[in-house]
Design a protein around this motif. Sequence first.
Motif, PDB file in Angstrom:
ATOM      1  N   PHE A 250       8.711  12.045  12.629  1.00 29.50           N
ATOM      2  CA  PHE A 250       7.556  11.175  12.410  1.00 29.50           C
ATOM      3  C   PHE A 250       6.602  11.757  11.364  1.00 29.50           C
ATOM      4  CE2 PHE A 250       3.428   9.308  13.162  1.00 29.50           C
ATOM      5  CZ  PHE A 250       3.733   7.970  13.367  1.00 29.50           C
ATOM      6  N   SER A 251       6.329  13.047  11.472  1.00 28.31           N
ATOM      7  CA  SER A 251       5.371  13.679  10.557  1.00 28.31           C
ATOM      8  C   SER A 251       5.856  13.656   9.114  1.00 28.31           C
ATOM      9  CB  SER A 251       5.115  15.132  10.987  1.00 28.31           C
ATOM     10  OG  SER A 251       4.568  15.178  12.280  1.00 28.31           O
ATOM     11  N   GLN A 252       7.148  13.814   8.934  1.00 29.50           N
ATOM     12  CA  GLN A 252       7.693  13.919   7.587  1.00 29.50           C
ATOM     13  C   GLN A 252       8.076  12.582   6.963  1.00 29.50           C
ATOM     14  OE1 GLN A 252      10.849  16.685   8.427  1.00 29.50           O
ATOM     15  NE2 GLN A 252       9.426  18.380   8.819  1.00 29.50           N
ATOM     16  N   GLU A 253       8.515  11.629   7.799  1.00 30.19           N
ATOM     17  CA  GLU A 253       9.049  10.389   7.252  1.00 30.19           C
ATOM     18  C   GLU A 253       8.179   9.158   7.487  1.00 30.19           C
ATOM     19  OE1 GLU A 253      13.238   9.645   7.751  1.00 30.19           O
ATOM     20  OE2 GLU A 253      13.624  11.743   8.297  1.00 30.19           O
ATOM     21  N   VAL A 254       7.287   9.221   8.476  1.00 29.32           N
ATOM     22  CA  VAL A 254       6.491   8.039   8.819  1.00 29.32           C
ATOM     23  C   VAL A 254       5.012   8.220   8.484  1.00 29.32           C
ATOM     24  CG1 VAL A 254       5.822   6.420  10.639  1.00 29.32           C
ATOM     25  CG2 VAL A 254       8.114   7.466  10.669  1.00 29.32           C
ATOM     26  N   LEU A 255       4.433   9.318   8.940  1.00 31.16           N
ATOM     27  CA  LEU A 255       2.993   9.525   8.778  1.00 31.16           C
ATOM     28  C   LEU A 255       2.524   9.407   7.323  1.00 31.16           C
ATOM     29  CD1 LEU A 255       0.286  10.179  10.130  1.00 31.16           C
ATOM     30  CD2 LEU A 255       0.848  12.616   9.890  1.00 31.16           C
ATOM     31  N   PRO A 256       3.214  10.015   6.349  1.00 33.86           N
ATOM     32  CA  PRO A 256       2.756   9.884   4.953  1.00 33.86           C
ATOM     33  C   PRO A 256       2.697   8.431   4.477  1.00 33.86           C
ATOM     34  CG  PRO A 256       4.331  11.678   5.136  1.00 33.86           C
ATOM     35  CD  PRO A 256       4.367  10.948   6.438  1.00 33.86           C
ATOM     36  N   GLU A 257       3.613   7.603   4.967  1.00 32.49           N
ATOM     37  CA  GLU A 257       3.609   6.194   4.577  1.00 32.49           C
ATOM     38  C   GLU A 257       2.423   5.450   5.186  1.00 32.49           C
ATOM     39  OE1 GLU A 257       5.755   5.018   2.276  1.00 32.49           O
ATOM     40  OE2 GLU A 257       6.338   7.138   2.208  1.00 32.49           O
ATOM     41  N   ILE A 258       2.075   5.794   6.411  1.00 35.78           N
ATOM     42  CA  ILE A 258       0.907   5.176   7.050  1.00 35.78           C
ATOM     43  C   ILE A 258      -0.374   5.620   6.350  1.00 35.78           C
ATOM     44  CG2 ILE A 258      -0.426   5.028   9.196  1.00 35.78           C
ATOM     45  CD1 ILE A 258       2.213   5.420  10.692  1.00 35.78           C
ATOM     46  N   GLN A 259      -0.414   6.883   5.950  1.00 37.16           N
ATOM     47  CA  GLN A 259      -1.608   7.411   5.290  1.00 37.16           C
ATOM     48  C   GLN A 259      -1.819   6.819   3.897  1.00 37.16           C
ATOM     49  OE1 GLN A 259      -0.675  11.589   5.786  1.00 37.16           O
ATOM     50  NE2 GLN A 259      -2.125  11.818   7.487  1.00 37.16           N
ATOM     51  N   LYS A 260      -0.780   6.248   3.316  1.00 41.89           N
ATOM     52  CA  LYS A 260      -0.961   5.530   2.050  1.00 41.89           C
ATOM     53  C   LYS A 260      -1.796   4.273   2.263  1.00 41.89           C
ATOM     54  CE  LYS A 260       3.401   7.047  -0.078  1.00 41.89           C
ATOM     55  NZ  LYS A 260       4.748   6.623  -0.541  1.00 41.89           N
ATOM     56  N   ILE A 261      -1.698   3.699   3.470  1.00 41.30           N
ATOM     57  CA  ILE A 261      -2.447   2.483   3.806  1.00 41.30           C
ATOM     58  C   ILE A 261      -3.789   2.835   4.437  1.00 41.30           C
ATOM     59  CG2 ILE A 261      -2.347   0.269   5.037  1.00 41.30           C
ATOM     60  CD1 ILE A 261       0.723   0.687   5.200  1.00 41.30           C
ATOM     61  N   TYR A 262      -3.760   3.825   5.336  1.00 42.66           N
ATOM     62  CA  TYR A 262      -4.964   4.288   6.033  1.00 42.66           C
ATOM     63  C   TYR A 262      -5.077   5.795   5.811  1.00 42.66           C
ATOM     64  CZ  TYR A 262      -4.196  -0.154   8.438  1.00 42.66           C
ATOM     65  OH  TYR A 262      -3.984  -1.481   8.723  1.00 42.66           O
ATOM     66  N   PRO A 263      -5.736   6.240   4.745  1.00 44.32           N
ATOM     67  CA  PRO A 263      -5.786   7.668   4.392  1.00 44.32           C
ATOM     68  C   PRO A 263      -6.391   8.563   5.476  1.00 44.32           C
ATOM     69  CG  PRO A 263      -6.514   6.312   2.554  1.00 44.32           C
ATOM     70  CD  PRO A 263      -6.412   5.396   3.733  1.00 44.32           C
ATOM     71  N   ASP A 264      -7.216   7.999   6.367  1.00 44.30           N
ATOM     72  CA  ASP A 264      -7.861   8.817   7.400  1.00 44.30           C
ATOM     73  C   ASP A 264      -7.030   8.930   8.676  1.00 44.30           C
ATOM     74  OD1 ASP A 264      -8.159   6.155   8.125  1.00 44.30           O
ATOM     75  OD2 ASP A 264     -10.134   6.466   9.054  1.00 44.30           O
ATOM     76  N   THR A 265      -5.790   8.460   8.657  1.00 44.88           N
ATOM     77  CA  THR A 265      -4.935   8.531   9.841  1.00 44.88           C
ATOM     78  C   THR A 265      -4.652   9.985  10.220  1.00 44.88           C
ATOM     79  OG1 THR A 265      -3.849   6.430   9.315  1.00 44.88           O
ATOM     80  CG2 THR A 265      -2.710   7.898  10.843  1.00 44.88           C
ATOM     81  N   THR A 266      -4.791  10.283  11.518  1.00 46.95           N
ATOM     82  CA  THR A 266      -4.505  11.627  12.026  1.00 46.95           C
ATOM     83  C   THR A 266      -3.424  11.553  13.095  1.00 46.95           C
ATOM     84  OG1 THR A 266      -6.235  11.490  13.728  1.00 46.95           O
ATOM     85  CG2 THR A 266      -6.862  12.407  11.580  1.00 46.95           C
TER      86      THR A 266
END
Length: 411
Positions: A250-266
Motif C-alpha cells: 500500500f505504501s509503495q503502490e497506492v499511497l503516492p497515487e492518493i497523495q497526488k490528489i490529496y497531498p496531505d494524506t497520511t
Amino acid sequence: MNILMLSSTFPYPPTRGGTQVRTFNLLKYLSQRHSITLVTQRDATVTEAEIVALQDCVDRLVVFERPPESGTSAGIFQKIQRFISFLQQGTPPSVINRYSSEMQEWIDNFVEAGKCDVITCEHSVNEIYVRSHFQKQLRTVVNIHSSVYGSCYNQLATGISENKLRDKINLPLLRRYEQSYCSKFSEIVVTTEEDKIQLQEFNPHSEITVIPNGVDLVSFPYRIHDPGGHRLIFIGAMDNLANIDAVCFFSQEVLPEIQKIYPDTTLDIVGSHPTPEVLALKKQPGVTVTGRVPSMSEYLHKSTVCIVPMRTGFGIKNKTLEAMAAGVPIVASDRGLEGLAVDGSSTPVRALRANTPAEYVSAITQLFNSPQLRAELSINGRELIETEFTWDIAGERYEKACCGSDGNYEI
C-alpha cells in the motif's frame, strides 16, 4: 464440565496478536460455566504480573518454559535434518520447535487420571500434544485459526513467500500433515467457510464447525464523531508476514497515487514489533510507524479511513472487525474481508472492496469526498459486529462445539 485447554502461545494480554485474542476471549467465556485448566508456555516477554492476571481467569493455570527457537540461525546441515524429519515423521518444524516433552508428560498424566471431559487445542500447532487414543476417552477439539496448507499455498500464489523453493517442496507435505492430524479430533473448529471447504476436502468425514472471531465492544467503542480529513490507518502486529506485505504494497503502490490528489494524506501504521522493513516506510512522506500503543481504539477514532490491503492470510481478520466496531469506514481486499458479508444486492454496504492500486485510489477518494458514505459504512459496520461478531456469540458456539452436538453437559 472439566475442560483442558492447550495453548503454546501465552494468551495474555489479549492484545498481542490474533492467536492471543481468540484464545483468551474463548477461555474467558467458557470459564463462566465450566472448570478450565489452561496449559501454556511462556517466553522471555511474559511477565509475572501477566501470569497472575491470567490465573484469575481460569481454575488452574500450568505454565511451562517455551523451548528455545532452533530455526532462524540453523545451518544448512540442520535445515536438511529438519526437512528429512518432516518427510519421515509428517510434522512440520514449526510445530516441532514448540514441542515440550515436559508439557507432554503433564498432559498425558492429566488425561490418564481422568481429570478432564474435553481437551481443546487453541491453534493447530498444539495438536502435537493430543494422542490418537485420547479420542476414546474424551472429546477432542482443535481450534484451527488458519490452515497451514492454505496459508503456504496462498503465499506461493501471491508471490510473497519468503522461500519459494522451500515452500514448494513443503506444500504436499503440509497437505499430508493437515489430513493426518485432523483425524485425531472429535470436532474441528475454523473461522471461515473458506477454511471449512478446504479442510472438508482433506477430511470429508470430520465434524467441522465455523466459529468466527469476535470483538470486545468495551475495548472498541463506537466513535462519537467523524474526524473528516485525509488520515488513513492500518492496524496489526507488524512482525507478521502478511501484514508486512500489506503495508509495503500500500505504501509503495497506492499511497503516492492518493497523495497526488490529496497531498496531505497520511498513513498511520499501528501495531507491535515493527520490523526493519516496516520502519523503513517512515522515510515516505506522510507515513508514521507507531509500534505498540496503549489504546488501538483511540488511533482508530482519529482516522478517516481504515485500510486492510491484505494479499495473503486466511481467516477472518481481527483488524477488520475491530475497525468496524469502532465505526471507522473500511477499504479492504477480498482477503481483508474474508468471511464477512459487506456488499451485494441484498446486503447493506458495510465496507468498500479493492484489490488493485486503482481500485484503492477510487474507493478511498469516494470516502474522502463523501461524509454521507462514511457515515453509512460506519453505522452498518458497527451493526454487523453487534449482531454477529461479539465474543459472547463466538463463545456460545464454541461451548456447543466442546460439549458435542447434543449440547448436554454438566457444570
